[in-house]
Scaffold this motif. Structure first.
Motif, PDB file in Angstrom:
ATOM      1  N   THR A  69       3.936  -2.475 -11.668  1.00  0.00           N
ATOM      2  CA  THR A  69       5.030  -3.276 -11.118  1.00  0.00           C
ATOM      3  C   THR A  69       4.698  -3.903 -11.565  1.00  0.00           C
ATOM      4  O   THR A  69       5.978  -5.103 -11.915  1.00  0.00           O
ATOM      5  CB  THR A  69       4.044  -2.147  -9.492  1.00  0.00           C
ATOM      6  N   ILE A  70       3.954  -5.024 -12.151  1.00  0.00           N
ATOM      7  CA  ILE A  70       3.951  -6.262 -12.076  1.00  0.00           C
ATOM      8  C   ILE A  70       3.553  -6.670 -14.174  1.00  0.00           C
ATOM      9  O   ILE A  70       3.598  -7.740 -14.288  1.00  0.00           O
ATOM     10  CB  ILE A  70       2.707  -7.327 -11.603  1.00  0.00           C
ATOM     11  N   LYS A  71       4.020  -5.715 -14.979  1.00  0.00           N
ATOM     12  CA  LYS A  71       3.759  -5.498 -15.694  1.00  0.00           C
ATOM     13  C   LYS A  71       4.923  -6.985 -16.230  1.00  0.00           C
ATOM     14  O   LYS A  71       4.155  -7.638 -17.390  1.00  0.00           O
ATOM     15  CB  LYS A  71       4.577  -4.304 -16.397  1.00  0.00           C
ATOM     16  N   ASN A  72       5.757  -7.060 -15.803  1.00  0.00           N
ATOM     17  CA  ASN A  72       7.009  -7.129 -16.810  1.00  0.00           C
ATOM     18  C   ASN A  72       7.021  -9.106 -16.544  1.00  0.00           C
ATOM     19  O   ASN A  72       8.131  -9.580 -16.794  1.00  0.00           O
ATOM     20  CB  ASN A  72       8.720  -7.407 -16.999  1.00  0.00           C
ATOM     21  N   ILE A  73       6.645  -9.460 -15.084  1.00  0.00           N
ATOM     22  CA  ILE A  73       6.680 -10.844 -14.306  1.00  0.00           C
ATOM     23  C   ILE A  73       5.433 -11.838 -14.964  1.00  0.00           C
ATOM     24  O   ILE A  73       4.198 -11.174 -15.085  1.00  0.00           O
ATOM     25  CB  ILE A  73       6.668 -10.420 -12.949  1.00  0.00           C
ATOM     26  N   LYS A  74       6.294 -12.681 -15.355  1.00  0.00           N
ATOM     27  CA  LYS A  74       5.688 -14.613 -15.451  1.00  0.00           C
ATOM     28  C   LYS A  74       4.886 -14.755 -14.784  1.00  0.00           C
ATOM     29  O   LYS A  74       3.615 -15.591 -14.765  1.00  0.00           O
ATOM     30  CB  LYS A  74       6.207 -14.690 -17.129  1.00  0.00           C
ATOM     31  N   SER A  75       5.699 -15.262 -13.414  1.00  0.00           N
ATOM     32  CA  SER A  75       5.229 -16.115 -12.440  1.00  0.00           C
ATOM     33  C   SER A  75       3.931 -15.503 -11.336  1.00  0.00           C
ATOM     34  O   SER A  75       3.984 -14.304 -11.117  1.00  0.00           O
ATOM     35  CB  SER A  75       6.461 -16.254 -12.072  1.00  0.00           C
ATOM     36  N   THR A  76       3.017 -16.227 -12.065  1.00  0.00           N
ATOM     37  CA  THR A  76       2.352 -15.674 -10.680  1.00  0.00           C
ATOM     38  C   THR A  76       2.363 -15.846  -9.338  1.00  0.00           C
ATOM     39  O   THR A  76       1.850 -14.580  -8.627  1.00  0.00           O
ATOM     40  CB  THR A  76       1.080 -16.753 -11.044  1.00  0.00           C
ATOM     41  N   ASN A  77       3.317 -17.141  -9.411  1.00  0.00           N
ATOM     42  CA  ASN A  77       3.746 -16.221  -7.427  1.00  0.00           C
ATOM     43  C   ASN A  77       4.685 -15.423  -7.113  1.00  0.00           C
ATOM     44  O   ASN A  77       4.251 -14.349  -6.173  1.00  0.00           O
ATOM     45  CB  ASN A  77       4.330 -17.425  -7.370  1.00  0.00           C
ATOM     46  N   LEU A  78       4.971 -15.042  -8.300  1.00  0.00           N
ATOM     47  CA  LEU A  78       5.720 -13.204  -8.252  1.00  0.00           C
ATOM     48  C   LEU A  78       5.356 -12.223  -8.407  1.00  0.00           C
ATOM     49  O   LEU A  78       5.585 -11.681  -7.513  1.00  0.00           O
ATOM     50  CB  LEU A  78       7.543 -13.757  -9.177  1.00  0.00           C
ATOM     51  N   LYS A  79       3.876 -12.704  -9.020  1.00  0.00           N
ATOM     52  CA  LYS A  79       3.423 -11.164  -9.234  1.00  0.00           C
ATOM     53  C   LYS A  79       2.908 -11.013  -7.762  1.00  0.00           C
ATOM     54  O   LYS A  79       2.515  -9.972  -7.303  1.00  0.00           O
ATOM     55  CB  LYS A  79       2.101 -11.197 -10.165  1.00  0.00           C
ATOM     56  N   ILE A  80       1.896 -12.137  -7.344  1.00  0.00           N
ATOM     57  CA  ILE A  80       1.960 -12.004  -6.107  1.00  0.00           C
ATOM     58  C   ILE A  80       2.283 -11.830  -4.772  1.00  0.00           C
ATOM     59  O   ILE A  80       2.250 -10.508  -3.897  1.00  0.00           O
ATOM     60  CB  ILE A  80       0.824 -13.850  -5.375  1.00  0.00           C
TER      61      ILE A  80
ATOM     62  N   ILE B  61       7.065 -12.384   3.305  1.00  0.00           N
ATOM     63  CA  ILE B  61       6.039 -12.620   2.178  1.00  0.00           C
ATOM     64  C   ILE B  61       6.810 -14.359   1.219  1.00  0.00           C
ATOM     65  O   ILE B  61       5.798 -14.675   1.374  1.00  0.00           O
ATOM     66  CB  ILE B  61       5.712 -11.525   0.661  1.00  0.00           C
ATOM     67  N   LYS B  62       7.602 -14.465   1.118  1.00  0.00           N
ATOM     68  CA  LYS B  62       8.309 -15.464   0.943  1.00  0.00           C
ATOM     69  C   LYS B  62       8.335 -16.589   1.472  1.00  0.00           C
ATOM     70  O   LYS B  62       7.846 -17.550   1.066  1.00  0.00           O
ATOM     71  CB  LYS B  62       9.624 -14.727   0.263  1.00  0.00           C
TER      72      LYS B  62
END
Length: 151
Positions: A15-26, A114-115
Motif C-alpha cells: 500500500t505504501i510502496k510508492n509513497i516517499k513522505s513518512t507522514n503520508l506513509k503513517i 488521522i490528518k
C-alpha cells in the motif's frame, strides 16, 4: 485490536510502496489498519459486554504502532524509538475510542481524524524545536540550525 500478522504487513507494505513522505506513509497505514474497525452497525455504548470486549483489544496498540513505524521505514533506536510509538499509540487509541463511541463513523471521518492528529503532532514538534532552539540561544549565545527533530 488484533496484532498485525505477516499477511497484513505484506499488504500494508504494498500500500505504501510508492509513497516517499513518512507522514503520508503513517497516515495511509493508520487508515488501512483502523478502517477495519468501522462498522455499519451503531455501537451501543451502554452495552458493557460489547464495550469491554472492544476495549480489551487495546492491549496490542503499542505493537501495532511499532509495526506501522517499521513498515514506514523507521530505524530509530534511541529514545525516539519509544516516543514515536507512544505518540502513534495515543493517536490510534484516541481515534479507536472515537469510533467506538460515535453513532455513525465513516471512512471519510477516519481520514479527516488521522490528518488532524498528524497535524497536531507536527505543530507540537515545531513548538518543541523552537523551544529547544531558544534554550540553545540562551545557553550558547547563538542559534544553531537543525536543532529539534521531526515527527
Amino acid at each position: 485490536m488484533r496484532r498485525l500478522n505477516s499477511k497484513d504487513k505484506e499488504k500494508l507494505q504494498k500500500t505504501i510502496k510508492n509513497i516517499k513522505s513518512t507522514n503520508l506513509k503513517i497516515e495511509t497505514l493508520l487508515f488501512e489498519v483502523l478502517q477495519e474497525y468501522i462498522t455499519d452497525k451503531n455501537s451501543n455504548i451502554e452495552d458493557l459486554k460489547i464495550c469491554n470486549d472492544k476495549i480489551s483489544k487495546f492491549k496490542n496498540i503499542f505493537n501495532i504502532s511499532s509495526d506501522l513505524w517499521y513498515l514506514s521505514g523507521d530505524q530509530s533506536s534511541d529514545y525516539n524509538y519509544y516516543t514515536k510509538r507512544i505518540i502513534l499509540s495515543s493517536i490510534i487509541s484516541k481515534i479507536y475510542l472515537k469510533m467506538l463511541c460515535a453513532k455513525n463513523y465513516s471512512r471519510e471521518q477516519l481520514k479527516k481524524d488521522i490528518k488532524e492528529e498528524i497535524i497536531k503532532v507536527g505543530k507540537f514538534n515545531k513548538f518543541k524545536a523552537e523551544c529547544l532552539s531558544f534554550i540553545n540561544v540562551l545557553k550558547n549565545g547563538s542559534k544553531e540550525k537543525g536543532s529539534g527533530r521531526g515527527y
